[in-house]
Design an enzyme around this catalytic site. Structure first.
Site, short mmCIF file in Angstrom:
data_model
loop_
_atom_site.label_atom_id
_atom_site.label_comp_id
_atom_site.label_asym_id
_atom_site.label_seq_id
_atom_site.Cartn_x
_atom_site.Cartn_y
_atom_site.Cartn_z
N HIS A 219 0.79 -1.24 0.00
CA HIS A 219 0.00 0.00 0.00
C HIS A 219 0.82 1.28 0.00
O HIS A 219 0.26 2.36 -0.11
CB HIS A 219 -0.97 0.03 1.20
CG HIS A 219 -0.26 0.29 2.50
ND1 HIS A 219 0.25 -0.72 3.27
CD2 HIS A 219 0.04 1.44 3.15
CE1 HIS A 219 0.82 -0.22 4.34
NE2 HIS A 219 0.72 1.10 4.30
C1 UD1 Z 1 -2.11 5.74 5.32
C2 UD1 Z 1 -0.86 6.31 5.97
C3 UD1 Z 1 0.23 5.25 5.97
C4 UD1 Z 1 -0.25 3.95 6.59
C5 UD1 Z 1 -1.55 3.51 5.93
C6 UD1 Z 1 -2.10 2.31 6.65
C7 UD1 Z 1 -0.41 8.70 5.70
C8 UD1 Z 1 0.36 9.73 4.97
N1 UD1 Z 1 -0.35 7.45 5.23
O1 UD1 Z 1 -1.79 5.46 3.97
O2 UD1 Z 1 1.34 5.72 6.72
O3 UD1 Z 1 0.75 2.99 6.44
O4 UD1 Z 1 -2.51 4.56 5.99
O5 UD1 Z 1 -3.01 1.61 5.89
O6 UD1 Z 1 -1.07 9.02 6.66
N2 UD1 Z 1 -8.98 4.90 0.65
C9 UD1 Z 1 -10.23 4.34 0.51
N3 UD1 Z 1 -10.92 4.02 1.64
C10 UD1 Z 1 -10.44 4.22 2.89
C11 UD1 Z 1 -9.19 4.79 3.01
C12 UD1 Z 1 -8.46 5.13 1.89
O7 UD1 Z 1 -10.71 4.14 -0.60
O8 UD1 Z 1 -11.14 3.88 3.87
C13 UD1 Z 1 -8.23 5.22 -0.57
C14 UD1 Z 1 -8.48 6.62 -1.10
O9 UD1 Z 1 -8.45 6.58 -2.50
C15 UD1 Z 1 -7.29 7.39 -0.58
C16 UD1 Z 1 -6.19 6.35 -0.62
O10 UD1 Z 1 -6.83 5.12 -0.28
O11 UD1 Z 1 -6.99 8.51 -1.36
C17 UD1 Z 1 -5.06 6.61 0.34
O12 UD1 Z 1 -5.55 6.76 1.67
P1 UD1 Z 1 -4.70 7.61 2.76
O13 UD1 Z 1 -5.31 7.48 4.08
O14 UD1 Z 1 -4.45 8.98 2.24
O15 UD1 Z 1 -3.30 6.91 2.74
P2 UD1 Z 1 -2.93 5.38 2.88
O16 UD1 Z 1 -2.26 4.97 1.62
O17 UD1 Z 1 -4.09 4.60 3.36
N1 UDP Z 2 -4.14 -5.67 8.36
C1 UDP Z 2 -5.43 -6.16 8.38
N2 UDP Z 2 -6.02 -6.49 7.19
C2 UDP Z 2 -5.37 -6.39 6.01
C3 UDP Z 2 -4.04 -5.88 6.00
C4 UDP Z 2 -3.46 -5.52 7.20
O1 UDP Z 2 -6.05 -6.30 9.44
O2 UDP Z 2 -5.96 -6.72 4.97
C5 UDP Z 2 -3.50 -5.32 9.64
C6 UDP Z 2 -2.19 -5.99 9.89
O3 UDP Z 2 -2.37 -7.27 10.46
C7 UDP Z 2 -1.50 -5.01 10.81
C8 UDP Z 2 -2.01 -3.67 10.35
O4 UDP Z 2 -3.20 -3.94 9.60
O5 UDP Z 2 -1.90 -5.22 12.15
C9 UDP Z 2 -1.02 -2.99 9.46
O6 UDP Z 2 -1.63 -1.89 8.83
P1 UDP Z 2 -1.20 -1.35 7.40
O7 UDP Z 2 -0.43 -2.36 6.67
O8 UDP Z 2 -2.42 -0.81 6.76
O9 UDP Z 2 -0.31 -0.08 7.77
P2 UDP Z 2 1.18 0.13 8.29
O10 UDP Z 2 1.45 -0.79 9.41
O11 UDP Z 2 2.08 -0.04 7.12
O12 UDP Z 2 1.21 1.57 8.71
#
Ligand code: UD1
Ligand code: UDP
Length: 385
Positions: A219
């Site tokens: 991601h």
């Molecule tokens: C965010 C965090 C990242 C973390 C990740 C965990 C920042 C800068 N990034 O990244 O550090 O590792 O969360 O998962 O804060 N979207 C949906 N539905 C949702 C959420 C997001 O469709 O419920 C889509 C949207 O198109 C959005 C994109 O995902 O623009 C990115 O979401 P965003 O929260 O900005 O960043 P993540 O990549 O999720």
């Molecule tokens: N996770 C989850 N479902 C998924 C992918 C990840 O429950 O489909 C959990 C995973 O086990 C871990 C946490 O989400 O506990 C990690 O989050 P993510 O990878 O979104 O973000 P990051 O840790 O990189 O910030």
């Protein structure tokens, strides 16, 4: 009664918050009260609500419903919303997790109002300031009064930036307390591991056997927003299934699923989506996810949390980034950094399939990080682990 305001917003923060909320409920309910603000950074049911239900986290007192936007817009809206609530609630501490934009907004709101900031998962560094998370974590650490650090490397990183371990109370942003307490995600894993076996059917639903599959999550913005990198990773997954005899399970973050649908070249999309041994699934619940981790043969990820969970479950790890904050895993030989490079990813998989001699010394603490944190908030000052 000590009052804390906790900020959550993204999936991993909700999961981490479960450990502290549970500890407060079970051990400190007469001493600590918690008010939870959800920024709404993640909002799909399977990125947010599911975790509150499954992990028995109290419903957020307020959801700001900020949603997705550019970094500036998203962080600014969160900052405004959090500030308003802090002014009303007047907590003793604001508690933040990790390194997302929700973390950053909470840190800024807290320090500007002189409300002591508590950063859980402090001290991590990738030394790559192109990562939005690196900026967020540096700024948050430097706004904090109490820093709870999961690993020894995190402590060293903070010392290099001028933090002093062993500072004496009273703590403040100018005299911060730095504590090595282990990883709060390990607390969760111990608590939920057996429950995952009892309560999930994902292995049966996907018709999977233990050790016959590679689990993958992707991601990070540089892997999803660079089509070249994404193509290398997807092509590697296809090659591994076609040639190395491993099934693939790939729960898709919404960011990744959008880009795969909209931009992956047709031939690679077909190769991926028509392969019956590559299970592309919606984001898994936490219990499903840890069940998949526990039963996988290998884990390939760019996630911070999933890297650690691979280690907790003693699974070989392939990191599809050019660096990691969890350097101990690589130094112990339990992980390989393969970047988003098809050749390196495939080599790493082959290497781990031949090598069964991995060791997993304890680097993430003893599973009692949340107790440590609560006691410290109450001024009881447990000894660093
Ligand atoms: C965010 C965090 C990242 C973390 C990740 C965990 C920042 C800068 N990034 O990244 O550090 O590792 O969360 O998962 O804060 N979207 C949906 N539905 C949702 C959420 C997001 O469709 O419920 C889509 C949207 O198109 C959005 C994109 O995902 O623009 C990115 O979401 P965003 O929260 O900005 O960043 P993540 O990549 O999720
Ligand atoms: N996770 C989850 N479902 C998924 C992918 C990840 O429950 O489909 C959990 C995973 O086990 C871990 C946490 O989400 O506990 C990690 O989050 P993510 O990878 O979104 O973000 P990051 O840790 O990189 O910030």
């Amino acid at each position: 009664m000590l009052k804390i305001v906790t900020i959550v917003g993204a999936r991993p923060q909700i999961i981490k918050a479960a450990a502290l909320s549970r500890c407060i409920r079970n051990l400190f309910s007469d001493k600590i009260s918690e008010f939870i603000i959800h920024t709404g950074q993640h909002y799909d049911n399977n990125m947010s609500e599911v975790f509150f239900e499954e992990l028995d986290i109290p419903k957020p007192n307020i959801n700001l419903n900020i949603g997705s936007a550019s970094h500036g817009q998203q962080t600014a809206k969160m900052l405004q919303g959090i500030e308003e609530i802090l002014l009303c609630e007047k907590p003793d501490y604001i508690v933040l997790y990790g390194d997302t934009n929700s973390t950053m907004a909470g840190a800024l709101a807290g320090i500007k109002l002189q409300i002591p900031v508590v950063h859980i998962e402090a001290g991590l560094r990738s030394f790559n300031k192109k990562m939005p998370e690196e900026i967020n974590r540096i700024m948050c650490d430097h706004a904090s009064t109490l820093l709870f650090v999961p690993t020894k490397t995190g402590i060293k990183n903070l010392e290099h930036e001028g933090f002093v371990v062993g500072n004496q109370a009273p703590f403040s942003a100018d005299n911060p307390g730095v504590f090595h307490c282990g990883d709060i995600m390990f607390d969760n894993l111990i608590h939920f591991s057996e429950m995952a076996v009892q309560k999930t059917a994902i292995m049966q639903n996907l018709n999977l056997q233990e050790n016959e599959f590679l689990l993958c999550t992707i991601h990070r913005d540089n892997n999803t927003d660079s089509l070249e990198r994404l193509k290398q990773i997807i092509s590697a997954l296809c090659f591994i299934e076609e040639n190395l005899g491993l099934k693939i399970v790939f729960p898709l973050h919404p960011r990744t699923s959008k880009i795969i649908e909209s931009s992956l070249p047709d031939d690679l999309y077909q190769r991926l989506s028509t392969n019956k041994n590559i299970h592309i699934i919606a984001p898994a619940s936490y219990l499903e996810m840890i069940m998949l981790e526990k039963n996988s043969r290998l884990i390939l990820t760019d996630s911070g949390g999933v890297q650690k969970e691979a280690y907790f479950f003693k699974k070989p790890l392939i990191v599809v980034r050019s660096e990691t904050e969890w350097t101990e895993i690589i130094e112990n030989g339990a992980g390989i950094i393969a970047d988003a490079d098809e050749g390196k990813i495939v080599e790493a998989v082959k290497n781990f399939l031949q090598n069964n001699q991995l060791t997993f010394p304890e680097i993430f603490g003893d599973g009692h990080a949340a107790e440590f944190i609560c006691s410290t908030l109450l001024g009881q000052m447990p000894k660093n682990i």
